[in-house]
Design a protein around this motif. Structure first.
Motif: not given
Length: 109
Positions: A3, A5, A25-27, A43-46
């Motif tokens: 993956e 990003w 697993d997000r920041y 924040d890797l999601e938002t």
């Protein structure tokens, strides 16, 4: 695995020779570094970016935020069970290459 990003926008300020960790697993957390006096979190999601300054001085009088070539170690908190802290056991003060001063004190983030 496999993956990739990309952040939706540029980081507000670049940093060199700081510590970088991915937490939960997000920041993405970038701690201090040359020409940086902040702790930045992405924040890797938002894609939301936040930062905060570290204020105060160590016993030698150096600002707590004046540290580059840092290395971080995640350790369980001695005061809060279940919480992890990022300890910075080493680093240099100053931003001028080949003119830094070694830190005699660790920092806990």
């Amino acid at each position: 695995a496999g993956e990739s990003w990309m952040l939706a926008k540029k980081l507000p300020k670049h940093s060199r020779n700081g510590e970088c960790r991915i937490l939960q697993d997000r920041y993405l957390v970038t701690v201090l570094g040359r020409h940086s006096r902040k702790i930045e979190t992405v924040d890797l999601e938002t894609g939301e970016i936040s930062s905060r300054e570290t204020r105060g001085r160590d016993p030698d009088g150096w600002e707590l935020s004046d540290l580059n070539h840092v290395y971080g170690v995640q350790v369980p908190s001695l005061e809060e069970p279940g919480v992890e802290e990022l300890w910075l056991p080493c680093g240099f003060h100053g931003d001028q290459v080949n003119a830094e001063t070694s830190s005699r004190y660790a920092r806990i983030v």
